[in-house]
Design an enzyme around this catalytic site. Structure first.
Site, mmCIF file in Angstrom:
data_model
loop_
_atom_site.group_PDB
_atom_site.id
_atom_site.type_symbol
_atom_site.label_atom_id
_atom_site.label_comp_id
_atom_site.label_asym_id
_atom_site.label_seq_id
_atom_site.Cartn_x
_atom_site.Cartn_y
_atom_site.Cartn_z
ATOM 1 N N LYS A 19 0.826 -1.209 0.000
ATOM 2 C CA LYS A 19 0.000 0.000 0.000
ATOM 3 C C LYS A 19 0.868 1.270 0.000
ATOM 4 C CE LYS A 19 -4.076 -1.947 -0.001
ATOM 5 N NZ LYS A 19 -3.859 -3.224 -0.675
HETATM 6 C C1 PLP Z 1 -9.922 -2.727 -1.717
HETATM 7 C C2 PLP Z 1 -9.327 -3.420 -0.547
HETATM 8 N N1 PLP Z 1 -10.058 -3.555 0.575
HETATM 9 C C3 PLP Z 1 -9.567 -4.169 1.669
HETATM 10 C C4 PLP Z 1 -8.289 -4.696 1.677
HETATM 11 C C5 PLP Z 1 -7.804 -5.406 2.900
HETATM 12 O O1 PLP Z 1 -6.708 -4.792 3.467
HETATM 13 P P1 PLP Z 1 -5.818 -5.549 4.553
HETATM 14 O O2 PLP Z 1 -4.869 -6.444 3.800
HETATM 15 O O3 PLP Z 1 -5.115 -4.442 5.279
HETATM 16 O O4 PLP Z 1 -6.735 -6.304 5.421
HETATM 17 C C6 PLP Z 1 -7.482 -4.581 0.540
HETATM 18 C C7 PLP Z 1 -6.123 -5.137 0.561
HETATM 19 O O5 PLP Z 1 -5.465 -5.382 -0.366
HETATM 20 C C8 PLP Z 1 -8.017 -3.934 -0.596
HETATM 21 O O6 PLP Z 1 -7.287 -3.813 -1.711
#
Ligand code: PLP
Length: 374
Positions: A181
């Site tokens: 990210k």
């Molecule tokens: C659009 C979206 N929502 C939620 C997430 C979930 O994030 P995390 O990996 O921090 O749980 C991601 C992760 O890649 C994502 O791209």
């Protein structure tokens, strides 16, 4: 030329901050976490933020903070990472997909209203690739029906649309600090909100529903704590915050570099036959998290393979969620139900995008895409 799909930018400053943190007493959520939460809330211009273990946990806790669960529906998009709709399932509620816009891939506010039923309890838009959803339009619909909005801002810290930033019009907004990210700590997340009551509830839910968090238990003389909610173990911890804090100062400069790379991709690929890409709409600043192209669905997997043979790191963000096996089998989704999401899901290829890419690497990606798509 080999071009990695992603390379993080963490280095000496983050290592030093971690070393300094190890000299302190707190490993779990403590002063570093608080410092990061305050920075995020200030950057977004909202009341507060609560550091959590991931964006997935943040989305789940946001639903729990609104008492959303069994028998409830949450409207969301099938053009997203599975974490979005999975969080709704984990809360015990049902995700109700509505199709996305063809140009941005974002949830289309015009499709939201017809999907609202007496069981609807929230709307969960995703600012896909960093391009914000039309939050003013979505807010109007939500207000007409008395519904809260939980923004999935996993891709979108730096975004803005029509003067609105992430977290400013939604009840809660969930961020990801996953390895790839724009701000990265390997794993991590945060929920930002303008509402002090929701922030209080989130803080409690992230630590087992306890009336006191570890830091406050330590800094005052022992007092009994109580359990006020059925909570979870979902807090950010100070080592994660130590990795994030030094990156905050570079957020805008790194966005500018990604913006320049995207503009070069757009300029060069506009002339390549068989290649299209999502648009940044007027009035929008995209956070530029991912740069995706669309190729003929019949050729997509061959183009993916060819790019990898040439040493270019690629990914697919995303194949439409409703067509994945679990969702098809559990809910009976079929091809044809969400045509825009399906078209994007079948044709998308994500290209490398991070501040450390050199101009030569960007040109190598463009040349490889031009050859592969020919
Ligand atoms: C659009 C979206 N929502 C939620 C997430 C979930 O994030 P995390 O990996 O921090 O749980 C991601 C992760 O890649 C994502 O791209």
């Amino acid at each position: 030329m080999k071009v990695e799909f992603f390379r993080h930018a963490l280095g000496a400053a983050e290592a030093e901050e971690v070393a300094r943190t190890l000299e302190q007493i707190f490993l779990t959520a403590g002063p570093r976490t608080k410092q990061f939460e305050d920075w995020l809330a200030g950057n977004l211009g909202v009341t507060g933020a609560v550091g959590v273990s991931s964006c997935t946990m943040g989305l789940f806790l946001a639903l729990k903070a609104l008492d959303i669960g069994s028998g409830h529906e949450v409207i969301t998009t099938p053009m997203t990472f599975i974490a979005t709709s999975n969080s709704i399932l984990h809360a015990g509620a049902t995700p109700v997909f509505v199709d996305c816009e063809p140009v941005t891939g974002n949830i289309d506010p015009a499709n939201v209203e017809p999907a609202i039923t007496p069981r609807t309890r929230a709307i969960m838009p995703v600012h896909l690739y960093g391009h914000m959803v039309d939050m003013r339009a979505l807010r109007r619909i939500a207000d007409q029906h008395g519904l809260p909005i939980i923004e999935d801002c996993a891709h979108c810290i730096e975004g803005e649309r029509d003067g609105v930033r992430p977290a400013q019009l939604g009840e809660m907004a969930c961020f990801s600090f996953y390895a790839t990210k724009n701000l990265a700590s390997g794993e991590g997340g945060a929920v930002a909100s303008k509402d002090p009551e929701l922030l209080k509830r989130l803080r409690r839910l992230r630590t087992h529903g306890m009336s006191k968090e570890a830091a406050s238990r330590y800094t005052s003389t022992y007092q009994h704590w109580d359990m006020l909610d059925l909570g979870y173990n979902g807090n950010m911890f100070d080592i994660q915050a130590a990795l994030l804090l030094p990156q905050c100062a570079h957020l805008e400069a790194r966005w500018r570099r990604r913006e320049a790379i995207c503009r070069r991709y757009e300029e060069a690929l506009a002339n390549v036959a068989g290649v299209a890409f999502p648009r940044v709409l007027p009035g929008s600043k995209s956070a530029r998290h991912l740069f995706t192209i669309w190729v003929d669905p019949g050729k997509r997997d061959a183009v993916l393979a060819r790019l990898q043979e040439e040493g270019i790191g690629v990914a697919v963000n995303y194949r439409a969620v409703h067509l994945l096996t679990y969702y098809r089998e559990r809910f009976g989704y079929r091809r044809g139900m969400y045509p825009n999401a399906e078209r994007i899901g079948d044709s998308t290829i994500t290209l490398p995008l991070y501040p450390g890419l050199t101009d030569q690497q960007v040109e190598a990606v463009i040349a490889a895409v031009s050859r592969a798509a020919a």
